[in-house]
Write an enzyme that holds these catalytic residues in place. Structure first.
Site, short mmCIF file in Angstrom:
data_model
loop_
_atom_site.label_atom_id
_atom_site.label_comp_id
_atom_site.label_asym_id
_atom_site.label_seq_id
_atom_site.Cartn_x
_atom_site.Cartn_y
_atom_site.Cartn_z
N ASP A 40 4.02 -21.17 -18.83
CA ASP A 40 3.68 -22.59 -18.58
C ASP A 40 2.69 -22.60 -17.53
OD1 ASP A 40 6.24 -23.45 -20.11
OD2 ASP A 40 7.35 -22.50 -17.89
N ASN A 67 9.60 -26.75 -11.44
CA ASN A 67 8.09 -26.55 -11.08
C ASN A 67 8.13 -25.80 -9.38
OD1 ASN A 67 7.43 -28.03 -13.09
ND2 ASN A 67 6.61 -29.85 -12.03
N SER A 78 3.45 -39.78 -12.66
CA SER A 78 4.28 -40.75 -13.14
C SER A 78 4.20 -41.88 -12.22
CB SER A 78 5.77 -40.44 -13.20
OG SER A 78 6.23 -39.93 -11.91
N LYS A 96 10.73 -18.07 -28.19
CA LYS A 96 9.38 -17.30 -28.24
C LYS A 96 9.28 -16.01 -28.59
CE LYS A 96 6.86 -19.00 -25.97
NZ LYS A 96 6.27 -19.56 -24.66
N GLU A 100 3.70 -28.32 -14.11
CA GLU A 100 3.29 -26.96 -14.18
C GLU A 100 2.05 -26.62 -14.89
OE1 GLU A 100 6.41 -24.01 -14.85
OE2 GLU A 100 8.17 -25.12 -14.08
N ASP A 141 10.11 -21.85 -18.42
CA ASP A 141 10.78 -23.29 -18.45
C ASP A 141 11.68 -23.13 -16.93
OD1 ASP A 141 9.36 -24.24 -20.37
OD2 ASP A 141 11.28 -24.11 -21.64
N TYR A 148 10.20 -22.50 -33.22
CA TYR A 148 9.84 -22.89 -31.88
C TYR A 148 9.56 -24.27 -32.01
CZ TYR A 148 8.68 -21.69 -27.04
OH TYR A 148 8.65 -21.71 -25.48
#
Length: 424
Positions: free
Chosen positions: A307, A287, A374, A211, A342, A284, A140
């Site tokens: 997540d 968002n 950011s 996973k 997330e 994944d 992973y």
């Protein structure tokens, strides 16, 4: 804890090399208890086998490599198809570890382990459960991210199901193509936000596969009860549109009502095929989809988002453990989050709920949480913009600041939590 789980998993998942009956039973071979008619007994063993010969060696769930005894080889029709020496699983493990350590890069080690999983599943899980600390970073994160980026080259044989938007209206039929009927755990992704790598589309299949390998190695869930699924709705990664090795739809992502209908059909098809207790783990997703799918399905299906919820649970546990050292109440802390994706949103929401459980109002709890993305500190009417969705819940009436060090000096947090690509 990991060692204990691995030990438990190995006992549940792996059959002993010397144990013949479970394997014979899986093959549909009946063994008579009578000792008076040995020839009849042997004929029964051979004639009632549903799987024989080379097909046993080609099935990773049945294959034991050179661990088959001479008697098993004769009864199953594989005598002569493998080297004559009988090597136990323990002895084969030595060979695997030797090969593993000789690989020159982590990606090569990943490819080697996946190839082992494709040909001898029980040996793969035996090695993984006995060497968790060394091999988990290969199976992973972080190595799986590199494998996803090069999935077109790494790809050997399909694992799990690939369901395309073009299959809309027939998802249940595709689930019925999966040979295992008693699936209990599904990890599904649409590949839009793979780790910190962005939109990798179908190349993101390495995440559900990796996973679920850990579900087995650490959680003891039988691999036959795990199903990785990739939902292919296209990709907005223009590099993949011209990648000759790409194995998915080389078109922009389908969005809007058509995408939502596709996800709805998938969820209902899973429930119809595997029942309401089958876990669907979203992994994944972008968002903008991850949060709304969690809210949409959490009270209707057995589902969660790793997540958002999984990371939050682990981080919150760490915070609560620290309170034993500091002697503070949770509400007495000020939290600064570097990153507003997330994972951090999920952690912040959980900490807010925890503070409210301890008597704080929602406003008091939210006042203790500050976030930086950011574009700088999340503040209302920020000149740089970008305050939308769940970010808006944590935006403050405060001056705009961008430099993290200056923000720390101004806010004076008691805890800084980082879940951001900017930290990589």
């Amino acid at each position: 804890m990991a060692a204990s789980l691995a030990s438990s998993a190995s006992k549940k998942v792996l059959s002993n090399a010397s144990s013949r009956l479970p394997l014979l039973s899986a093959l549909g071979i009946r063994e008579k208890s009578s000792k008076t008619d040995q020839s009849k007994r042997q004929r029964d063993l051979i004639n009632h086998s549903r799987v024989r010969g080379i097909d046993i060696l080609r099935n990773p769930k049945l294959n034991k490599g050179t661990a088959f005894t001479v008697k098993e080889r004769q009864l199953m029709g594989i005598h002569g198809l493998i080297p004559p020496v009988v090597r136990s699983m323990e002895e084969q493990t030595v060979r695997v570890l030797t090969n593993f350590k000789k690989r020159s890069s982590d990606l090569d080690r990943f490819i080697y382990l996946i190839s082992l999983q494709d040909r001898n599943e029980r040996l793969f899980y035996k090695v993984l459960t006995e060497n968790v600390e060394e091999m988990m970073p290969i199976v992973y994160t972080p190595t799986v991210g590199q494998a996803c980026e090069h999935y077109g080259i790494v790809f050997r044989r399909p694992r799990g199901l690939f369901i395309s938007i073009n299959d809309k209206g027939h998802i249940y039929d595709i689930l019925c193509n999966w040979p295992e009927r008693n699936v209990k755990a599904i990890v599904v992704t649409d590949g839009e936000r793979i780790l910190g790598l962005g939109d990798l589309g179908v190349y993101g299949m390495g995440i559900p596969v990796g996973k679920l390998s850990l579900y087995t190695a650490l959680g003891g869930i039988h691999p036959a009860k795990c199903l990785p699924i990739l939902l292919d709705v296209g990709t907005n990664n223009t590099k993949l549109h011209s990648d000759p090795l790409y194995i998915g739809r080389q078109e922009n992502r389908v969005t809007g009502p058509e995408y939502d209908e596709f996800i709805d059909e998938f969820m209902h098809a899973v429930q119809r095929r595997y029942g309401s207790t089958c876990l669907v783990q979203f992994e994944d997703f972008g968002n903008h989809n991850a949060f709304r799918f969690l809210e949409k399905y959490r009270n209707k299906f057995c589902t969660f988002n790793d997540d958002i919820q999984g990371t939050a649970a682990v981080a919150a546990a760490g915070v609560f453990a620290s309170l034993r050292i500091t002697g503070k109440n949770l509400i007495d802390n000020v939290f600064l989050f570097q990153g507003a994706g997330e994972a951090n949103i999920g952690i912040a929401q959980l900490l807010s709920l925890a503070m409210q459980e301890q008597g704080a109002t929602e406003a008091e709890a939210m006042s203790k949480i500050w976030m930086v993305d950011s574009k700088g500190l999340l503040t209302k009417d920020r000149p740089a913009g970008g305050i939308s969705g769940h970010k808006a819940d944590f935006a403050k009436d405060f001056k705009h600041m961008k430099n993290l060090e200056e923000i720390v000096d101004e806010i004076k947090p008691t805890a800084i939590i980082g879940q951001s690509n900017d930290l990589l």
